[in-house]
Scaffold this active site. Structure first.
Site, PDB file in Angstrom:
ATOM      1  N   HIS A   7       0.825  -1.203   0.000  1.00 52.60           N
ATOM      2  CA  HIS A   7       0.000   0.000   0.000  1.00 52.60           C
ATOM      3  C   HIS A   7       0.864   1.260   0.000  1.00 52.60           C
ATOM      4  O   HIS A   7       2.029   1.252   0.432  1.00 52.60           O
ATOM      5  CB  HIS A   7      -0.912   0.015   1.228  1.00 52.60           C
ATOM      6  CG  HIS A   7      -1.986  -1.018   1.196  1.00 52.60           C
ATOM      7  ND1 HIS A   7      -3.325  -0.710   1.065  1.00 52.60           N
ATOM      8  CD2 HIS A   7      -1.929  -2.369   1.281  1.00 52.60           C
ATOM      9  CE1 HIS A   7      -4.035  -1.818   1.084  1.00 52.60           C
ATOM     10  NE2 HIS A   7      -3.207  -2.842   1.215  1.00 52.60           N
TER      11      HIS A   7
ATOM     12  N   ASP B 207      -7.149 -12.713  -2.465  1.00 51.72           N
ATOM     13  CA  ASP B 207      -6.469 -11.417  -2.595  1.00 51.72           C
ATOM     14  C   ASP B 207      -5.937 -11.284  -4.029  1.00 51.72           C
ATOM     15  O   ASP B 207      -4.879 -10.694  -4.266  1.00 51.72           O
ATOM     16  CB  ASP B 207      -5.346 -11.279  -1.571  1.00 51.72           C
ATOM     17  CG  ASP B 207      -4.938  -9.833  -1.321  1.00 51.72           C
ATOM     18  OD1 ASP B 207      -5.624  -8.924  -1.831  1.00 51.72           O
ATOM     19  OD2 ASP B 207      -3.920  -9.607  -0.632  1.00 51.72           O
TER      20      ASP B 207
ATOM     21  N   GLY C 189      -0.744  -8.756  -3.243  1.00 54.05           N
ATOM     22  CA  GLY C 189      -1.837  -9.644  -3.588  1.00 54.05           C
ATOM     23  C   GLY C 189      -1.318 -10.975  -4.097  1.00 54.05           C
ATOM     24  O   GLY C 189      -0.194 -11.395  -3.796  1.00 54.05           O
TER      25      GLY C 189
END
Length: 390
Positions: free
Chosen positions: A141, A274, A310
C-alpha cells in the site's frame, strides 16, 4: 425445472453420496437421496458437487484492475471468475485518497446495479482495504495515504456506499478514532476486518468488543506473534468471536503457520485469494490500485520494493491447498462457501439446502472446477454436461 444428480456432494458441511437436487427459478427446491440418476437432467457420477465459492477479497482478475475498471471490464472479470468456481465475490480496493475510494464505491454500486448479461459471478459489494492502516505494516500500500478514521473521512465513504455497496472494510484498530469508526461501520451494515496492523492483543480485543468480526490475511502485514506479546495473531487464533482469512498460495505463509491455524481455529477460517489483475494472466506488469506490480513464474505479485502485492491464486486451488495441508474437505469447503456468506449475512448463499440460491460447483478429483452454476444457470463447463455425464 431441472434435476442434478451427484454421486458425491457436500451438504450441511458433511459429505453425502448419491443426491439429486431440484432447481427451479434459480433456487434449490428439493434435495433427495437417490442411488440412481433416475430422470435427472444432469448426471455427475465422479468428482464432487459443492456450493458455489465466495471470495471476499478480489482486487481484479484476467487483466482487470477494479480500481480503474470500466463497465465492460467489470463484466469481463465477473464473467471469468466462475471458471475458478467463484459464484460470488467482493471487489477489493487498496489504499487511495478518500475521494478516489468514494469514486470507486460509486463505480462498484453501478456495477452491482447493472443487469447481468448471463454467465457472471455475483458482485456482493466492495471491500475497502485502507486507508486506515498502520505504517508499521504497509505491505504494497501507499503509506503516504494512510490516515486516521476520523468522522469527516468516514462520512464521504458511507455517503458513496449506496444500498449496502460497502460490504467490508479492513482497518488497523490501534489508529486514533478506530474504535468509534468500527461501531459506525458496523451500524451501517459493513463487515469490519482488522489488518495491516501493529495491534497488541489488548487492542485487538477492544476492536472485537466494538464489533470487528474478521482478520484480513492472518499472519501477513501484522504484528508478529511473540510468546509474551501475542498481538493480533495470538488474540484472533484464541478468541472464538472473530474469524480470519488466509491466502493459501504456498507463498504468503508457511505450511506450519497454516497447520497452527487449522489446529486452533479451523471452524473460523475463511479462504480468500487477494487476487489482482495478474490472476489468470501471463507474467508481466499490471496495476494494483494506482501502482505498478510485477509478476514472475511461480512467484506472487510484488511491488517495486519487493513487497507481496496480492496474489494470482484461484479460490478452488486455495481449497485444494487447504486439503493438501491437512484440512478435512468439508471444513475447506465451508471456509470458501458457508463462512464467507455468513460473515456478510447472506444466508441464501454458500450452502446446498432448500431455499438457497442454486450456486453450485462441480469439482474434479483434483478439486479443480469442472463446471459452475449461478442461480441454476450453467455459466462455465470444461466439457459438455449432459444426462449421461461429461
Amino acid at each position: 425445472m431441472q434435476k442434478i444428480f451427484a454421486g458425491r456432494a457436500i451438504i450441511d458441511c458433511q459429505e453425502q453420496a448419491s443426491v439429486t437436487l431440484t432447481v427451479e427459478s434459480g433456487l434449490i427446491t428439493g434435495i433427495s437421496e437417490s442411488s440412481r440418476p433416475g430422470d435427472a437432467d444432469v448426471v455427475l457420477e465422479d468428482g464432487i458437487l459443492i456450493p458455489g465459492l465466495i471470495d471476499l477479497q478480489v482486487n481484479g482478475y484476467q487483466g482487470v484492475n477494479f480500481s480503474h475498471a470500466d463497465e465492460n471490464e467489470w463484466r469481463r472479470a465477473a464473467h471469468c471468475l466462475p471458471e475458478t468456481g467463484v459464484t460470488a465475490f467482493a471487489a477489493a480496493f487498496v489504499t487511495a485518497s478518500i475521494q478516489d475510494l468514494a469514486e470507486s464505491l460509486r463505480h462498484c454500486n453501478a456495477a452491482m446495479n447493472t443487469p447481468p448479461r448471463g454467465g457472471q459471478a455475483r458482485l456482493l459489494g466492495a471491500h475497502l482495504e485502507g486507508p486506515f492502516l498502520s505504517p508499521a505494516h504497509p505491505g504494497a500500500h501507499d503509506v503516504t495515504l494512510f490516515c486516521d478514521p476520523e468522522p469527516a473521512r468516514i462520512r464521504p465513504l458511507l455517503d458513496a456506499a449506496l444500498a449496502g455497496t460497502l460490504a467490508i472494510i479492513t482497518l488497523a484498530p490501534e489508529r486514533t478514532f478506530a474504535l468509534e469508526a468500527i461501531k459506525q461501520f458496523v451500524s451501517a451494515g459493513t463487515l469490519v476486518c482488522l489488518g495491516h496492523t501493529d495491534a497488541t492483543a489488548d487492542q485487538t480485543m477492544a476492536a472485537i468488543d466494538a464489533g470487528a468480526r474478521c482478520v484480513t490475511h492472518l499472519y501477513n502485514a501484522q504484528r508478529p506473534f511473540h510468546h509474551r506479546d501475542p498481538g493480533i495473531i495470538g488474540q484472533s487464533l484464541t478468541d472464538p468471536r472473530i474469524s480470519f482469512s488466509l491466502v493459501l498460495d504456498d507463498h504468503h505463509l508457511s505450511h506450519q503457520a497454516a497447520a497452527m491455524a487449522f489446529g486452533l481455529a479451523a471452524d473460523r477460517l475463511v479462504l480468500v485469494t487477494d487476487a489482482v489483475a495478474a490472476a489468470g494472466m501471463p507474467p508481466g506488469q499490471y496495476q494494483l490500485g494506482g501502482r505498478t506490480i510485477h509478476t514472475a513464474p511461480n512467484r506472487p505479485p510484488t511491488s517495486a520494493d519487493g513487497a507481496f502485492a496480492g496474489s494470482t491464486l484461484r479460490l478452488d486451488h486455495a481449497l485444494a491447498n487447504a486439503v493438501r495441508l491437512g484440512l478435512p474437505l468439508p471444513e475447506a469447503v465451508a471456509a470458501a462457501t458457508t463462512r464467507p456468506a455468513e460473515l456478510l449475512a447472506r444466508h441464501d448463499l454458500g450452502r446446498i439446502e432448500v431455499g438457497a440460491r442454486a450456486d453450485l460447483v462441480w469439482l474434479d478429483q483434483h478439486l479443480t472446477t469442472n463446471a459452475t452454476w449461478v442461480g441454476g444457470e450453467l455459466v462455465f463447463s470444461k466439457s459438455l454436461i449432459r444426462k449421461d455425464g461429461p
